[in-house]
Design an enzyme around this catalytic site. Structure first.
Site, PDB file in Angstrom:
ATOM      1  N   HIS A 236       0.784  -1.338   0.058  1.00 45.77           N
ATOM      2  CA  HIS A 236       0.452  -0.201   0.173  1.00 45.77           C
ATOM      3  C   HIS A 236       0.625   1.652  -0.318  1.00 45.77           C
ATOM      4  O   HIS A 236       1.752   1.542   0.757  1.00 45.77           O
ATOM      5  CB  HIS A 236      -0.803  -0.329   1.291  1.00 45.77           C
ATOM      6  CG  HIS A 236      -2.325   1.089   1.143  1.00 45.77           C
ATOM      7  ND1 HIS A 236      -1.635   2.494   1.668  1.00 45.77           N
ATOM      8  CD2 HIS A 236      -3.467   1.133   0.951  1.00 45.77           C
ATOM      9  CE1 HIS A 236      -2.860   3.232   1.622  1.00 45.77           C
ATOM     10  NE2 HIS A 236      -3.299   2.050   0.966  1.00 45.77           N
ATOM     11  N   CYS A 274      -3.867   2.642  -4.425  1.00 48.20           N
ATOM     12  CA  CYS A 274      -5.044   3.512  -4.185  1.00 48.20           C
ATOM     13  C   CYS A 274      -4.697   4.496  -4.623  1.00 48.20           C
ATOM     14  O   CYS A 274      -3.440   4.946  -3.897  1.00 48.20           O
ATOM     15  CB  CYS A 274      -4.008   3.229  -2.419  1.00 48.20           C
ATOM     16  SG  CYS A 274      -5.238   4.662  -1.205  1.00 48.20           S
ATOM     17  N   HIS A 301      -7.971   0.324  -3.904  1.00 48.34           N
ATOM     18  CA  HIS A 301      -8.699   1.466  -3.191  1.00 48.34           C
ATOM     19  C   HIS A 301      -9.351   2.845  -3.864  1.00 48.34           C
ATOM     20  O   HIS A 301      -7.872   2.682  -4.267  1.00 48.34           O
ATOM     21  CB  HIS A 301      -7.776   1.899  -1.745  1.00 48.34           C
ATOM     22  CG  HIS A 301      -7.290   1.182  -1.094  1.00 48.34           C
ATOM     23  ND1 HIS A 301      -6.449   0.971  -0.120  1.00 48.34           N
ATOM     24  CD2 HIS A 301      -7.882   0.092  -0.806  1.00 48.34           C
ATOM     25  CE1 HIS A 301      -6.263   0.005   0.960  1.00 48.34           C
ATOM     26  NE2 HIS A 301      -6.947  -0.656   0.836  1.00 48.34           N
ATOM     27  N   ASP A 354     -12.251   3.355  -0.570  1.00 47.06           N
ATOM     28  CA  ASP A 354     -12.041   3.731   0.570  1.00 47.06           C
ATOM     29  C   ASP A 354     -12.475   4.917   1.650  1.00 47.06           C
ATOM     30  O   ASP A 354     -13.087   6.038   0.303  1.00 47.06           O
ATOM     31  CB  ASP A 354     -10.048   3.796   0.364  1.00 47.06           C
ATOM     32  CG  ASP A 354      -9.722   4.108   1.224  1.00 47.06           C
ATOM     33  OD1 ASP A 354      -8.986   3.519   2.265  1.00 47.06           O
ATOM     34  OD2 ASP A 354      -8.602   3.906   1.460  1.00 47.06           O
ATOM     35  N   HIS A 355     -12.588   4.756   2.529  1.00 42.27           N
ATOM     36  CA  HIS A 355     -13.079   5.657   3.468  1.00 42.27           C
ATOM     37  C   HIS A 355     -14.540   6.295   2.459  1.00 42.27           C
ATOM     38  O   HIS A 355     -14.920   6.231   1.599  1.00 42.27           O
ATOM     39  CB  HIS A 355     -12.344   6.867   3.209  1.00 42.27           C
ATOM     40  CG  HIS A 355     -11.001   6.615   3.790  1.00 42.27           C
ATOM     41  ND1 HIS A 355      -9.537   7.451   4.085  1.00 42.27           N
ATOM     42  CD2 HIS A 355     -10.390   5.513   4.684  1.00 42.27           C
ATOM     43  CE1 HIS A 355      -8.533   6.261   4.586  1.00 42.27           C
ATOM     44  NE2 HIS A 355      -9.507   5.316   4.484  1.00 42.27           N
ATOM     45  N   TYR A 372     -14.365   5.388   8.271  1.00 38.26           N
ATOM     46  CA  TYR A 372     -14.616   3.591   7.384  1.00 38.26           C
ATOM     47  C   TYR A 372     -16.814   3.987   8.330  1.00 38.26           C
ATOM     48  O   TYR A 372     -17.255   2.622   8.677  1.00 38.26           O
ATOM     49  CB  TYR A 372     -14.515   2.519   8.884  1.00 38.26           C
ATOM     50  CG  TYR A 372     -12.904   2.360   7.566  1.00 38.26           C
ATOM     51  CD1 TYR A 372     -13.135   1.277   6.458  1.00 38.26           C
ATOM     52  CD2 TYR A 372     -11.957   2.787   7.780  1.00 38.26           C
ATOM     53  CE1 TYR A 372     -11.779   1.457   5.542  1.00 38.26           C
ATOM     54  CE2 TYR A 372     -10.432   3.212   6.995  1.00 38.26           C
ATOM     55  CZ  TYR A 372     -10.800   2.350   5.692  1.00 38.26           C
ATOM     56  OH  TYR A 372      -9.658   2.606   5.506  1.00 38.26           O
TER      57      TYR A 372
HETATM   58  C1  DNO Z   1      -6.663   3.996   5.810  1.00 36.56           C
HETATM   59  C2  DNO Z   1      -6.105   2.617   5.580  1.00 36.56           C
HETATM   60  C3  DNO Z   1      -4.580   2.502   5.755  1.00 36.56           C
HETATM   61  C4  DNO Z   1      -4.702   0.777   4.958  1.00 36.56           C
HETATM   62  C5  DNO Z   1      -2.833   0.314   5.026  1.00 36.56           C
HETATM   63  C6  DNO Z   1      -2.335  -0.294   4.461  1.00 36.56           C
HETATM   64  O1  DNO Z   1      -7.037   3.931   5.826  1.00 36.56           O
HETATM   65  O2  DNO Z   1      -5.814   2.985   3.909  1.00 36.56           O
HETATM   66  O3  DNO Z   1      -5.149   1.915   7.482  1.00 36.56           O
HETATM   67  O4  DNO Z   1      -4.734  -0.442   4.928  1.00 36.56           O
HETATM   68  O5  DNO Z   1      -1.323   1.441   5.219  1.00 36.56           O
HETATM   69  O6  DNO Z   1      -1.181  -1.271   4.987  1.00 36.56           O
END
Ligand code: DNO
Length: 399
Positions: A236, A274, A301, A354-355, A372
């Site tokens: 990531h 991401c 993501h 993501d989020h 989340y």
């Molecule tokens: C945040 C996430 C991070 C991710 C880690 C992966 O929302 O994208 O916490 O899970 O960095 O290791």
């Protein structure tokens, strides 16, 4: 052109968002971890199997592990390095035996993802996560006062941070400190000011090249184990993708990814794409990165950020912000089509929204994992699903 696989992150049995909620959002798979094992010790088959059974009992599949934390000793190549790498290998083998084939991890020193504000009010009246570069500098320079801090800022930034620091109420600065060092969800280490300064000291004298070398030698050890176990690793990117607290960061740009891929030039050594992390830098051309790294992207993501002129950013609607999300989604769907034509069985990418913003009935809930909550992610997923299905239909009409 087909849609990506729709997943949602689930923080395990303690998550206020239930597996039924995940299904209500329309996702068919989850991304999860054994969040109680974050100290670098090995994951056991029994623990993985137990969590997997819970996911499957709800009619879902555990598609991706995010994350197994990489212990600090590995990052600094400390005396515990080989013991922790041994345990990491054990965890990879256990995942292979339990049939969970995709493993996302990061290599960020000391802090995982970082924000200064968890309730930044949007014009919609919902709340977003934000990184304010001036608040961050004010904390770093005038509260934390880590040794050598001024070398990491320009005079203009120091002056601006000083003005901010004078104006900011104490309780707001306390909240910034908690947000910065006491940990966001999935952050394995939580600090107070003194222990945080200690942790930073571990990196005295560790340059970006040193950290990169430590990452590459970690990969040289674990990638063969991943291959034997049928696991695809996917690193990531740094969030945000630049140095914080003077710490080195080595997963921020396309050239960083090239160096990581070169360290073990094989499919099992892949990337979590991401868009929210890479998208904070204007010099990251996301579509070009998908074209270049596509074959080794194992997990996606999707999140949008609005970049602000002073280096701050906040999390936008999934289809808003500085990133052209439909263009990114199309590039990923094209990559899937390319893989499918090549005969790859892993052509279809797991993606998660993501989020999400804090919205509607989630506002004011006592238990929320920032970023989340359910409703904001449900909205993000619904919008992204609409893009994907529209693209599929358009493509079918044209061919
Ligand atoms: C945040 C996430 C991070 C991710 C880690 C992966 O929302 O994208 O916490 O899970 O960095 O290791």
């Amino acid at each position: 052109m087909e849609s990506m696989r729709e997943t949602l992150r689930w923080y395990g049995p303690g998550d206020p968002v239930s597996l039924d909620n995940v299904k209500q959002a329309g996702a068919t798979e989850v991304v999860s971890a054994l969040h109680h094992v974050y100290d670098g010790s090995a994951w056991s088959d029994a623990d993985i199997a137990e969590q997997k059974a819970k996911v499957e009992a709800a009619g879902l599949k555990w598609a991706v592990v995010e994350s197994i934390p990489v212990n600090n000793e590995i990052k600094i190549a400390g005396p515990g390095r080989s013991r922790y790498i041994g345990w990491y290998k054990d965890s990879i083998r256990a995942l292979g035996r339990q049939g969970i084939k995709t493993l996302c991890y990061n290599f960020m020193p000391v802090v995982d993802w970082t924000r200064t504000d968890l309730t930044y009010k949007m014009p919609s009246t919902g709340y977003a996560l934000r990184f304010d570069a001036i608040d961050f500098a004010a904390y770093d320079l005038f509260v934390l006062q880590r040794p050598g801090v001024t070398a990491d800022y320009t005079n203009a930034q120091i002056a601006e941070a000083e003005t901010r620091f004078k104006d900011i109420p104490q309780d707001r600065m306390d909240a910034i400190e908690r947000t910065l060092i006491a940990g966001l969800p999935a952050t394995e280490r939580k600090f107070d000011r003194a222990s945080f300064l200690d942790a930073l000291r571990d990196y005295d004298g560790i340059t970006p090249d040193d950290l990169r070398a430590n990452l590459c030698s970690f990969l040289q050890e674990i990638v063969p184990v991943a291959e034997e176990s049928g696991i695809q690793l996917c690193i990531h990117p740094d969030d945000p993708p630049f140095s914080l607290y003077g710490l080195p960061r080595v997963v921020s740009t396309a050239s960083d990814v090239r160096a990581i891929f070169a360290a073990a030039d094989t499919q099992a050594n892949g990337l979590t794409f991401c868009t929210g992390s890479f998208g904070v830098r204007e010099d990251n051309d996301l579509v070009a990165m998908i074209r270049e790294f596509g074959p080794r992207i194992h997990f996606v993501h999707l999140r949008n950020v609005t970049r602000e002129p002073d280096g701050s950013f906040h999390e936008a609607d999934h289809l808003g912000g500085s990133t052209n999300m439909p263009a990114v989604v199309i590039a990923l769907m094209q990559e899937q089509a390319r893989r499918k034509a090549e005969g790859r069985t892993d052509w279809q990418l797991p993606m998660r929204p993501d989020h999400g913003h804090l919205l509607a009935d989630d506002i004011g809930k006592a238990r929320i994992n920032p970023g989340y909550s359910l409703i904001g992610r449900l909205k993000g997923l619904a919008e992204l699903r609409g893009v994907m299905q529209g693209v599929t239909e358009m493509h079918a009409m044209q061919s």
